[in-house]
Design a protein around this motif. Sequence first.
Motif, PDB file in Angstrom:
ATOM      1  N   ARG A  12       0.829  -1.197   0.000  1.00  0.00           N
ATOM      2  CA  ARG A  12       0.000   0.000   0.000  1.00  0.00           C
ATOM      3  C   ARG A  12       0.869   1.256   0.000  1.00  0.00           C
ATOM      4  NH1 ARG A  12      -3.883  -1.243   4.993  1.00  0.00           N
ATOM      5  NH2 ARG A  12      -1.861  -2.039   5.712  1.00  0.00           N
ATOM      6  N   GLY A  13       0.481   2.211  -0.851  1.00  0.00           N
ATOM      7  CA  GLY A  13       1.223   3.456  -0.957  1.00  0.00           C
ATOM      8  C   GLY A  13       2.378   3.410  -1.943  1.00  0.00           C
ATOM      9  N   ARG A  14       2.632   2.255  -2.524  1.00  0.00           N
ATOM     10  CA  ARG A  14       3.734   2.137  -3.470  1.00  0.00           C
ATOM     11  C   ARG A  14       3.189   2.077  -4.896  1.00  0.00           C
ATOM     12  NH1 ARG A  14       8.279  -1.936  -1.534  1.00  0.00           N
ATOM     13  NH2 ARG A  14       9.553  -0.352  -2.557  1.00  0.00           N
ATOM     14  N   VAL A  15       3.988   2.562  -5.836  1.00  0.00           N
ATOM     15  CA  VAL A  15       3.589   2.613  -7.238  1.00  0.00           C
ATOM     16  C   VAL A  15       4.504   1.706  -8.055  1.00  0.00           C
ATOM     17  CG1 VAL A  15       3.295   4.082  -9.270  1.00  0.00           C
ATOM     18  CG2 VAL A  15       2.734   4.971  -6.987  1.00  0.00           C
ATOM     19  N   ALA A  16       3.894   0.937  -8.952  1.00  0.00           N
ATOM     20  CA  ALA A  16       4.632   0.043  -9.837  1.00  0.00           C
ATOM     21  C   ALA A  16       4.257   0.329 -11.285  1.00  0.00           C
ATOM     22  CB  ALA A  16       4.328  -1.419  -9.494  1.00  0.00           C
ATOM     23  N   VAL A  17       5.192   0.110 -12.180  1.00  0.00           N
ATOM     24  CA  VAL A  17       4.933   0.113 -13.621  1.00  0.00           C
ATOM     25  C   VAL A  17       5.292  -1.271 -14.135  1.00  0.00           C
ATOM     26  CG1 VAL A  17       5.690   0.989 -15.871  1.00  0.00           C
ATOM     27  CG2 VAL A  17       5.314   2.584 -13.978  1.00  0.00           C
ATOM     28  N   VAL A  18       4.386  -1.887 -14.892  1.00  0.00           N
ATOM     29  CA  VAL A  18       4.628  -3.218 -15.452  1.00  0.00           C
ATOM     30  C   VAL A  18       4.420  -3.151 -16.955  1.00  0.00           C
ATOM     31  CG1 VAL A  18       3.994  -5.660 -15.449  1.00  0.00           C
ATOM     32  CG2 VAL A  18       3.839  -4.332 -13.326  1.00  0.00           C
ATOM     33  N   THR A  19       5.504  -3.196 -17.727  1.00  0.00           N
ATOM     34  CA  THR A  19       5.331  -3.241 -19.178  1.00  0.00           C
ATOM     35  C   THR A  19       4.830  -4.636 -19.553  1.00  0.00           C
ATOM     36  OG1 THR A  19       7.566  -4.021 -19.757  1.00  0.00           O
ATOM     37  CG2 THR A  19       7.265  -1.642 -19.438  1.00  0.00           C
ATOM     38  N   GLY A  20       4.015  -4.703 -20.581  1.00  0.00           N
ATOM     39  CA  GLY A  20       3.419  -5.986 -20.928  1.00  0.00           C
ATOM     40  C   GLY A  20       2.453  -6.476 -19.875  1.00  0.00           C
ATOM     41  N   GLY A  21       1.947  -5.553 -19.063  1.00  0.00           N
ATOM     42  CA  GLY A  21       1.158  -5.931 -17.889  1.00  0.00           C
ATOM     43  C   GLY A  21      -0.281  -6.285 -18.166  1.00  0.00           C
ATOM     44  N   ARG A  65      -6.904  -0.512  -8.393  1.00  0.00           N
ATOM     45  CA  ARG A  65      -5.597   0.147  -8.298  1.00  0.00           C
ATOM     46  C   ARG A  65      -4.729  -0.066  -9.542  1.00  0.00           C
ATOM     47  NH1 ARG A  65      -6.859  -1.817  -3.454  1.00  0.00           N
ATOM     48  NH2 ARG A  65      -5.830  -3.786  -3.884  1.00  0.00           N
ATOM     49  N   VAL A  66      -5.356  -0.292 -10.691  1.00  0.00           N
ATOM     50  CA  VAL A  66      -4.615  -0.441 -11.947  1.00  0.00           C
ATOM     51  C   VAL A  66      -4.960   0.713 -12.871  1.00  0.00           C
ATOM     52  CG1 VAL A  66      -4.237  -1.863 -13.992  1.00  0.00           C
ATOM     53  CG2 VAL A  66      -4.473  -2.954 -11.756  1.00  0.00           C
ATOM     54  N   GLU A  67      -3.932   1.402 -13.355  1.00  0.00           N
ATOM     55  CA  GLU A  67      -4.108   2.527 -14.270  1.00  0.00           C
ATOM     56  C   GLU A  67      -3.513   2.166 -15.630  1.00  0.00           C
ATOM     57  OE1 GLU A  67      -2.296   5.965 -12.552  1.00  0.00           O
ATOM     58  OE2 GLU A  67      -3.253   5.681 -10.584  1.00  0.00           O
ATOM     59  N   LEU A  68      -4.169   2.606 -16.678  1.00  0.00           N
ATOM     60  CA  LEU A  68      -3.747   2.297 -18.038  1.00  0.00           C
ATOM     61  C   LEU A  68      -3.142   3.535 -18.685  1.00  0.00           C
ATOM     62  CD1 LEU A  68      -3.728   0.133 -20.246  1.00  0.00           C
ATOM     63  CD2 LEU A  68      -6.038   0.878 -20.884  1.00  0.00           C
ATOM     64  N   GLU A  69      -2.011   3.350 -19.361  1.00  0.00           N
ATOM     65  CA  GLU A  69      -1.335   4.443 -20.051  1.00  0.00           C
ATOM     66  C   GLU A  69      -0.934   3.998 -21.456  1.00  0.00           C
ATOM     67  OE1 GLU A  69      -0.204   7.405 -20.172  1.00  0.00           O
ATOM     68  OE2 GLU A  69      -0.480   8.333 -18.213  1.00  0.00           O
ATOM     69  N   ALA A  70      -0.594   4.939 -22.309  1.00  0.00           N
ATOM     70  CA  ALA A  70      -0.176   4.649 -23.672  1.00  0.00           C
ATOM     71  C   ALA A  70       1.344   4.541 -23.748  1.00  0.00           C
ATOM     72  CB  ALA A  70      -0.659   5.742 -24.619  1.00  0.00           C
ATOM     73  N   VAL A 114      -0.055   0.260 -16.083  1.00  0.00           N
ATOM     74  CA  VAL A 114       0.204  -0.649 -17.200  1.00  0.00           C
ATOM     75  C   VAL A 114       0.260   0.169 -18.485  1.00  0.00           C
ATOM     76  CG1 VAL A 114      -0.618  -2.619 -18.517  1.00  0.00           C
ATOM     77  CG2 VAL A 114      -0.914  -2.578 -16.029  1.00  0.00           C
ATOM     78  N   PRO A 115       1.443   0.359 -19.038  1.00  0.00           N
ATOM     79  CA  PRO A 115       1.549   1.060 -20.314  1.00  0.00           C
ATOM     80  C   PRO A 115       1.284   0.077 -21.453  1.00  0.00           C
ATOM     81  CG  PRO A 115       3.732   0.680 -19.389  1.00  0.00           C
ATOM     82  CD  PRO A 115       2.753   0.038 -18.465  1.00  0.00           C
ATOM     83  N   ALA A 116       0.463   0.479 -22.430  1.00  0.00           N
ATOM     84  CA  ALA A 116       0.036  -0.455 -23.463  1.00  0.00           C
ATOM     85  C   ALA A 116       0.031   0.196 -24.832  1.00  0.00           C
ATOM     86  CB  ALA A 116      -1.356  -0.990 -23.143  1.00  0.00           C
ATOM     87  N   ARG A 117       0.413  -0.582 -25.827  1.00  0.00           N
ATOM     88  CA  ARG A 117       0.304  -0.123 -27.209  1.00  0.00           C
ATOM     89  C   ARG A 117      -1.143  -0.243 -27.692  1.00  0.00           C
ATOM     90  NH1 ARG A 117       3.976  -3.150 -31.528  1.00  0.00           N
ATOM     91  NH2 ARG A 117       2.658  -4.856 -30.788  1.00  0.00           N
ATOM     92  N   ASP A 118      -1.808  -1.325 -27.290  1.00  0.00           N
ATOM     93  CA  ASP A 118      -3.210  -1.554 -27.655  1.00  0.00           C
ATOM     94  C   ASP A 118      -4.076  -1.253 -26.428  1.00  0.00           C
ATOM     95  OD1 ASP A 118      -5.713  -2.475 -28.383  1.00  0.00           O
ATOM     96  OD2 ASP A 118      -4.982  -4.315 -29.312  1.00  0.00           O
ATOM     97  N   ARG A 119      -4.451   0.009 -26.264  1.00  0.00           N
ATOM     98  CA  ARG A 119      -5.158   0.417 -25.051  1.00  0.00           C
ATOM     99  C   ARG A 119      -6.575  -0.154 -24.981  1.00  0.00           C
ATOM    100  NH1 ARG A 119      -4.543   6.578 -23.438  1.00  0.00           N
ATOM    101  NH2 ARG A 119      -5.417   5.680 -21.546  1.00  0.00           N
ATOM    102  N   ILE A 120      -7.227  -0.350 -26.108  1.00  0.00           N
ATOM    103  CA  ILE A 120      -8.585  -0.906 -26.088  1.00  0.00           C
ATOM    104  C   ILE A 120      -8.556  -2.337 -25.573  1.00  0.00           C
ATOM    105  CG2 ILE A 120     -10.532  -1.600 -27.529  1.00  0.00           C
ATOM    106  CD1 ILE A 120      -9.916   0.790 -29.326  1.00  0.00           C
ATOM    107  N   ARG A 121      -7.661  -3.108 -26.098  1.00  0.00           N
ATOM    108  CA  ARG A 121      -7.542  -4.493 -25.635  1.00  0.00           C
ATOM    109  C   ARG A 121      -7.122  -4.538 -24.172  1.00  0.00           C
ATOM    110  NH1 ARG A 121      -2.618  -8.318 -26.842  1.00  0.00           N
ATOM    111  NH2 ARG A 121      -3.202 -10.078 -25.547  1.00  0.00           N
TER     112      ARG A 121
END
Length: 330
Positions: free
Chosen positions: A32-41, A79-84, A62-69
């Motif tokens: 709790r309180g920590r932030v993670a980035v997972v490519t391919g997440g 607690r999951v955020e989506l980015e491009a 979660v950074p994604a190339r296909d944001r819709i999928r």
Amino acid sequence: MISPISPDQTPIGSGFGPATTAAEAVRGIDLRGRVAVVTGGYSGIGLETTRALAEAGATVIVPARDRIRAAAVLAGLDRVELEALDLADAVSVAAFARRFCQSGRPLSILVNSAGIMATPLHRDADGREGQFATNHLGHFRLTLALWRALRAAGREAGGARVVSVSSRGHQIAGIDFDDLDFERRPYDKWIAYGQSKTANALFAVALDRRGREHGVRAFSLHPGQILTELSRHLSAEEIAAFDALDAEGRPRIDPSRGMKTVAQGAATSVWCATSPRLDGLGGVYCEDCDVAPVHDTATGRRGVHPWAADDALAERLWSVSETLTGVSLP
């Protein structure tokens, strides 16, 4: 000539093993309180990594190339955020990192999990061979662009960790510094894959040396042999040659032989990202939720090949990567 390998590259008796799942690896750890980035997440072991970290309390981007999928797959996860982000596009990588750093949030965990395997020959916009460009150079750019946020977390309790998902495939090939991009030698999709996975491991060695005084530690790992979308470029004959399917055509599960479920495959990523047993360690290659031994051909395929744990080769790769990308640490 291979340099001496760090004495830290020795199993520590973690208490876990090949059948450990991601949820078991993080059990009892409060993120709790920590932030993670997972490519391919949003697929395969990356998705299981995202789920385990979020369920332990972390905010996971979660950074994604296909944001819709990705949005469809990640729907319902708290607690999951989506980015491009497109790892193969330097402009996209820089834009994602800039947005994150401008948020002012420290980055406690970066899991470089996205990747491609055994693809036909293709090149990025700079002419770099595609597997090396995506699996290594994309994550090199991303990690360095997020350095400010990683250092901010490094000053906090628990520090920051960068986890690079390599593969036992690193044993196929080291780095050919004279022809990284297969401009003179014939292209071989497995040699190219092996080179990129060796690069993942060497990146952790060099990054850890630069990060340890700032509270940022780096690890690489082999997740296991798991049938995911990573194998989409393999033919039915190639998959059969790996003995990956049972008589009914289902993925064969035998953790003792490295054939794992997706949840088991994500366990070592999660363990490297969170385990207090790794406090004070870094720059090591892991498997089965433990630090791996040095590879010995007489005892099978387990462990890290010396060419993927060599300090001098790690420094040479770092220098080459700076030249190829035009980025460096502040």
